[in-house]
Scaffold this motif. Structure first.
Motif, mmCIF file in Angstrom:
data_model
loop_
_atom_site.group_PDB
_atom_site.id
_atom_site.type_symbol
_atom_site.label_atom_id
_atom_site.label_comp_id
_atom_site.label_asym_id
_atom_site.label_seq_id
_atom_site.Cartn_x
_atom_site.Cartn_y
_atom_site.Cartn_z
ATOM 1 N N THR A 221 0.830 -1.206 0.000
ATOM 2 C CA THR A 221 0.000 0.000 0.000
ATOM 3 C C THR A 221 0.863 1.254 0.000
ATOM 4 O O THR A 221 1.946 1.288 0.590
ATOM 5 N N PHE B 250 -7.756 4.919 -2.765
ATOM 6 C CA PHE B 250 -8.177 5.661 -1.569
ATOM 7 C C PHE B 250 -8.157 7.127 -1.974
ATOM 8 O O PHE B 250 -7.134 7.635 -2.426
ATOM 9 N N GLN C 279 -13.405 5.449 -1.117
ATOM 10 C CA GLN C 279 -12.866 4.778 -2.294
ATOM 11 C C GLN C 279 -13.213 5.579 -3.537
ATOM 12 O O GLN C 279 -14.349 5.990 -3.729
ATOM 13 N N LEU D 61 -4.971 1.933 4.457
ATOM 14 C CA LEU D 61 -5.255 1.065 3.306
ATOM 15 C C LEU D 61 -4.841 -0.377 3.605
ATOM 16 O O LEU D 61 -5.535 -1.322 3.231
#
Lengths: 500, 128
Positions: A46, A213, A218, A344
């Motif tokens: 992430t 993100f 989202q 995330l």
């Protein structure tokens, strides 16, 4: 070569057994295990970034009024939003300043107010037609009152960003923050090791339709951002998301002093470790990402690069520019970037964030060329007076007074034996000297720190110099600092008058 | 310890600092001074043991003295820990600790550079 499929990884995410790490943790894993083993061990890396992203805004649909209005112009808390889209669709840009509070409040602040649940005042003017009889209206709305509030940011998440310093002799206020005189500091932006696009610079995963993100919710990648330029390491993303689902923690209005409003946007992208190539790209370190430091003291499009460093150098708090140690600090928040990457990581691990197959990869080549300017403004050399009287610094004041009276300007540039500019004396300096009766020679009264113009600079820059320093004339010098002309506020006003 | 001296126009021409130094024999630094037609504002740094003595000496000369114990305050809600304040502070009041911005307020001389430079408008000077 070790490989995995996206559906395999998504299945593990759904099952809650995906192995997720942040882009800060990945380099160590790849160093220790090697790329093949890293592909087996890690499913998702992430990333995160949180910084000023000026090219951001929101499409708002207000619903129809009764009687209906076809909005042409609209203001939200006195910040103008673009109304030239159908009847009740608006686009509010983050950097638009307000009409009553100037740059201290702007589009970004309206967005933050909406996301924070605050009510905003809406004023609209419309063109009256048979189907839209209403000419203007006022109303108060909260975020939930809009049919849609869709964030569409044309250029976000820069892969990396040039750092800024300034060789100017005054403090500059820029979109890169306060830049102290004579390279007193460096400001930089971007999250380096955590930067989404630096972890996937050849778009192995990130593409059109990638789920991201965005502002705490989202969102999706629409495609390449404006000025997307991967061939030079400056890729960008155009992104969208539903403002109604976003959080004020990850969308923060800012004002850069002397510049204007901007929006701090939080963006993160989880990248699946599909193969060894992605394992290598997500193992990128701060020290692998070069960052040119640009001199904002030169107010032109093509600003010189004074040094090239890395995010590792910048994050140490001090960089070396031609042997000088200059303090460096960021404008984007690494603290928040890290929080986004961790957030995330948590969402993916819990099965709340699934990865997507791109509809199309991002283009590997982009365009960030200069503006084609068909109406160029004249340079200083075309407007200045070439007949300029100069003086040597050892002459007496009454001699200087005669030169000014017999010449065309109130300003008398002072030059060395080689004709190089060393100072300037104005009619006012001479009046003061005569009144006090103390000074004898020009060297006693001249200003030694002279503002001047270059023959090849656009007149807009000369006008800005005159304005910034509240003066009315500038000696024009060549590359050797020899006086070759004079440009005054009279030249500029005469030229403007002729233009009209 | 930092002291902010507010010097009224009537006494601004007197050699206040020199006379206080001679009287108290305190060593101090002038960190910032702005004096114009209307008033004067001077920030000095004095060692803690001489601080009260110096303060009283200035007050006897008609100077209004404020101890700058917490010269700059930060709104924790507004701060996003970007660090725009870190490199522009002349006295290095701000630094990162694990990428959080922390402030050592004792170093602040109230020049105001950080207040203008903070994009989130999270900083404010107090006790002016």
């Amino acid at each position: 070569m070790q490989e995995k499929s996206l559906s395999e990884i998504n299945q593990r995410i759904r099952d809650g057994c995906a192995r997720v790490v942040t882009a800060e943790e990945m380099p160590l894993i790849v160093d220790e295990l090697g790329t093949a083993e890293a592909v087996r061990e890690v499913d998702v890396v992430t990333t995160g970034t949180f910084g000023a992203m000026c090219s951001s805004g929101v499409f708002l649909n207000l619903g129809h009024s009764d009687p209906p209005i076809k909005i042409a112009r609209a203001w939200l808390n006195k910040v103008e939003a673009y109304g030239g889209i159908a009847a009740v669709d608006l686009f509010l840009g983050a950097t638009q300043p307000s009409e009553n509070r100037g740059i201290e409040y702007g589009g970004a602040h309206v967005i933050e107010d909406l996301v924070s649940g605050r009510q905003i005042q809406v004023e609209a003017e419309g063109g009256v037609t048979d189907c839209y009889p209403q000419s203007d209206l006022e109303t108060s709305l909260r975020l939930e009152d809009f049919n849609q509030a869709t964030m569409v940011n044309p250029r976000n998440a820069y892969q990396r960003y040039n750092a800024a310093t300034s060789t100017a002799d005054r403090t500059l206020h820029t979109y890169m923050g306060t830049l102290l005189p004579k390279m007193g500091n460096v400001h930089y932006s971007g999250s380096g090791v955590l930067s989404p696009l630096s972890n996937d610079p050849s778009f192995q995963y990130i593409g059109v339709g990638t789920r991201i993100f965005l502002g705490g919710s989202q969102g999706f990648v629409i495609g390449p951002g404006t000025q997307h330029s991967p061939q030079s390491g400056f890729s960008t993303l155009m992104v969208t998301g539903d403002l109604k689902k976003m959080s004020p923690r990850y969308l923060r209005a800012a004002t850069f002093h002397g510049y204007g409003p901007s929006l701090y946007v939080g963006i993160g992208i989880p990248i699946p470790v599909l193969n060894e190539k992605i394992a290598i790209s997500t193992a990128v370190k701060d020290e692998d990402i070069p960052v040119p430091i640009i001199d904002y003291g030169i107010p032109r499009r093509d600003r010189p690069t004074v040094a090239t460093v890395t995010y590792q150098d910048l994050k140490s708090g001090c960089v070396d520019i031609n042997g000088r140690e200059v303090p460096a600090s960021p404008l984007s928040s690494f603290f928040m970037a890290r929080e986004i990457a961790e957030n995330l990581k948590d969402q993916v691990a819990k099965g709340e964030f699934l990865l997507t197959q791109a509809a199309e990869p991002l283009p590997r080549k982009g365009f960030a060329g200069p503006m084609k300017q068909t109406k160029e403004s004249p340079n200083v050399g075309e407007v200045m007076s070439k007949e300029v009287v100069t003086a040597r610094e050892d002459i007496e004041i009454d001699h200087a007074a005669r030169l000014i009276v017999n010449g065309s300007f109130d300003h008398l540039p002072v030059v060395s034996a080689e004709g190089r500019l060393t100072g300037i004396v104005t009619a006012w300096d001479i009046s003061k000297a005569v009144a006090s009766g103390k000074a004898v020679r020009v060297s006693d009264i001249m200003t030694r720190k002279v503002q001047c113009a270059r023959i090849d600079e656009p007149i807009e820059l000369a006008a800005r110099t005159l304005d910034t320093h509240s003066i009315s004339a500038l000696p024009v010098v060549d590359r050797e600092n020899r006086v070759i002309g004079m440009i005054t506020s009279d030249h500029l006003s005469r030229m403007l008058a002729r233009r009209r | 310890m930092k002291l902010m001296l507010h010097v009224a126009p009537g006494i601004v021409r007197q050699p206040l600092i020199a006379s206080v130094i001679l009287e108290t024999e305190a060593l101090f630094n002038i960190e910032r001074a702005s004096i114009d037609a209307a008033s004067g504002e001077i920030v000095i740094e004095v060692s803690p043991d001489k601080c009260q003595e110096v303060k009283r000496a200035f007050e006897r000369r008609g100077v209004h003295v404020v101890m700058l114990e917490n010269p700059v305050v930060r709104d924790e809600e507004e701060c996003v820990h970007c660090g725009a304040c870190v490199s522009i502070c002349p006295t290095k009041t701000f630094r990162f600790e694990n990428w959080r911005v922390v402030a050592d307020s004792g170093k602040c001389i109230q020049c105001g550079a950080c207040v203008a430079g903070c994009p989130q408008r999270a900083l404010r000077l107090v006790l002016k």
